[in-house]
Scaffold this motif. Structure first.
Motif, PDB file in Angstrom:
ATOM      1  N   GLY A  28     -15.240  -0.890  29.666  1.00 54.00           N
ATOM      2  CA  GLY A  28     -14.295  -1.623  28.828  1.00 54.00           C
ATOM      3  C   GLY A  28     -13.024  -0.861  28.499  1.00 54.00           C
ATOM      4  O   GLY A  28     -12.095  -1.421  27.920  1.00 54.00           O
ATOM      5  N   HIS A  29     -12.980   0.412  28.875  1.00 53.20           N
ATOM      6  CA  HIS A  29     -11.776   1.197  28.595  1.00 53.20           C
ATOM      7  C   HIS A  29     -10.744   0.949  29.695  1.00 53.20           C
ATOM      8  O   HIS A  29     -10.991   1.224  30.863  1.00 53.20           O
ATOM      9  N   THR A  30      -9.565   0.486  29.282  1.00 49.81           N
ATOM     10  CA  THR A  30      -8.535   0.173  30.262  1.00 49.81           C
ATOM     11  C   THR A  30      -7.650   1.373  30.578  1.00 49.81           C
ATOM     12  O   THR A  30      -7.038   1.449  31.622  1.00 49.81           O
ATOM     13  N   ALA A  31      -7.575   2.311  29.656  1.00 50.94           N
ATOM     14  CA  ALA A  31      -6.739   3.499  29.857  1.00 50.94           C
ATOM     15  C   ALA A  31      -7.593   4.636  30.403  1.00 50.94           C
ATOM     16  O   ALA A  31      -8.705   4.871  29.925  1.00 50.94           O
ATOM     17  N   LEU A  32      -7.050   5.329  31.399  1.00 47.27           N
ATOM     18  CA  LEU A  32      -7.769   6.449  32.002  1.00 47.27           C
ATOM     19  C   LEU A  32      -6.775   7.562  32.282  1.00 47.27           C
ATOM     20  O   LEU A  32      -5.641   7.321  32.716  1.00 47.27           O
ATOM     21  N   TYR A  33      -7.181   8.782  31.984  1.00 46.81           N
ATOM     22  CA  TYR A  33      -6.300   9.934  32.098  1.00 46.81           C
ATOM     23  C   TYR A  33      -6.986  11.019  32.921  1.00 46.81           C
ATOM     24  O   TYR A  33      -8.195  11.210  32.833  1.00 46.81           O
ATOM     25  N   TRP A  34      -6.171  11.788  33.634  1.00 45.80           N
ATOM     26  CA  TRP A  34      -6.639  13.019  34.289  1.00 45.80           C
ATOM     27  C   TRP A  34      -5.856  14.205  33.728  1.00 45.80           C
ATOM     28  O   TRP A  34      -4.624  14.136  33.584  1.00 45.80           O
ATOM     29  N   TYR A  35      -6.596  15.264  33.416  1.00 42.98           N
ATOM     30  CA  TYR A  35      -6.017  16.523  32.974  1.00 42.98           C
ATOM     31  C   TYR A  35      -6.620  17.634  33.827  1.00 42.98           C
ATOM     32  O   TYR A  35      -7.677  17.455  34.459  1.00 42.98           O
ATOM     33  N   ARG A  36      -5.978  18.799  33.816  1.00 40.12           N
ATOM     34  CA  ARG A  36      -6.633  19.955  34.393  1.00 40.12           C
ATOM     35  C   ARG A  36      -6.398  21.157  33.492  1.00 40.12           C
ATOM     36  O   ARG A  36      -5.448  21.200  32.703  1.00 40.12           O
ATOM     37  N   GLN A  37      -7.315  22.105  33.615  1.00 44.33           N
ATOM     38  CA  GLN A  37      -7.241  23.311  32.794  1.00 44.33           C
ATOM     39  C   GLN A  37      -7.649  24.491  33.651  1.00 44.33           C
ATOM     40  O   GLN A  37      -8.812  24.599  34.058  1.00 44.33           O
ATOM     41  N   SER A  38      -6.696  25.356  33.918  1.00 35.46           N
ATOM     42  CA  SER A  38      -7.003  26.589  34.629  1.00 35.46           C
ATOM     43  C   SER A  38      -7.630  27.575  33.657  1.00 35.46           C
ATOM     44  O   SER A  38      -7.476  27.447  32.443  1.00 35.46           O
ATOM     45  N   LEU A  39      -8.331  28.556  34.183  1.00 37.44           N
ATOM     46  CA  LEU A  39      -9.070  29.507  33.354  1.00 37.44           C
ATOM     47  C   LEU A  39      -8.159  30.173  32.340  1.00 37.44           C
ATOM     48  O   LEU A  39      -7.141  30.762  32.694  1.00 37.44           O
ATOM     49  N   GLY A  40      -8.520  30.033  31.073  1.00 33.60           N
ATOM     50  CA  GLY A  40      -7.760  30.674  30.006  1.00 33.60           C
ATOM     51  C   GLY A  40      -6.453  30.001  29.650  1.00 33.60           C
ATOM     52  O   GLY A  40      -5.695  30.524  28.829  1.00 33.60           O
ATOM     53  N   GLN A  41      -6.210  28.844  30.246  1.00 29.05           N
ATOM     54  CA  GLN A  41      -4.952  28.140  30.003  1.00 29.05           C
ATOM     55  C   GLN A  41      -5.181  26.864  29.187  1.00 29.05           C
ATOM     56  O   GLN A  41      -6.315  26.478  28.918  1.00 29.05           O
TER      57      GLN A  41
END
Lengths: 114, 110
Positions: A28-41
């Protein structure tokens, strides 16, 4: 499922190979996001979907990165010709897309490029 | 979306209340205050959010000043498992993305 589901949870790939990361948002969620996180960042925004369209792709770091979403549900983030600097945890989040609603995160896909 | 300012780190004794401040002096009337936390590199965990009124749930309380220029997240009885980076984010909501700053590293000690 009850939460945002991501797969694989861990992926080791050789430099130059393509990888696909999958995200199943909360139903039911219409919004979707992608993030990334490098080590220690910190967390770095990549792309936002509303339904199947992506009104904000401003965070994709290069044309090796692409994402799609089908049926307003599952999303796939594809990284072509992976580089060592692509090693990071890739996080997916989803929400109802309305003001005041909560955005929930998955546990991420750890990508290591060797 | 409005910028936020948080102290880089805080310490708290186990069992005591942890009060984490956030300054958002440029907040607009239709912007919400959200709090998330992240333990190591796990996915950020939603804690609480509010618009104008103070909010409370099973995890925490959110106190927003009357002028809405600052807020405080309160963990009433901190435990070692509350050690994490806490992020205060101001957002109009809807499809707007969450922009994470550097947050506050909370360390809960015996």
């Amino acid at each position: 499922g009850a939460g945002v589901s991501q797969s694989p949870s861990n992926k080791v790939t050789e430099k130059g190979k393509d990888v696909e990361l999958r995200c199943d948002p909360i139903s039911g969620h219409t919004a979707l996001y992608w993030y990334r996180q490098s080590l220690g960042q910190g967390l770095e925004f990549l792309i936002y979907f509303q339904g199947n369209s992506a009104p904000d792709k401003s965070g994709l770091p290069s044309d090796r990165f692409s994402a799609e979403r089908t049926g307003g549900s599952v999303s796939t983030l594809t990284i072509q010709r992976t580089q060592q600097e692509d090693s990071a945890v890739y996080l997916c989040a989803s929400g109802r897309g309305s003001p005041g609603n909560t955005i929930y995160f998955g546990e991420g896909s750890w990508l290591t490029v060797v | 979306d409005a910028k936020t300012t948080q102290p880089p780190s805080m310490d708290c004794a186990e069992g005591r209340a942890a009060n984490l401040p956030c300054n958002h002096s440029t907040i607009s009337g239709n912007e919400y205050v959200y709090w998330y936390r992240q333990i190591h590199s796990q996915g950020p965990q939603y804690i609480i959010h509010g618009l104008k009124n103070n909010e409370t749930n099973e995890m925490a309380s959110l106190i927003i000043t009357e002028d809405r220029k600052s807020s405080t997240l309160i963990l009433p009885h901190a435990t070692l498992r509350d050690t994490a980076v806490y992020y205060c984010i101001v957002i109009r909501g809807g499809g707007n993305k969450l922009t994470f700053g550097t947050g506050t590293q909370l360390k809960v000690e015996l």
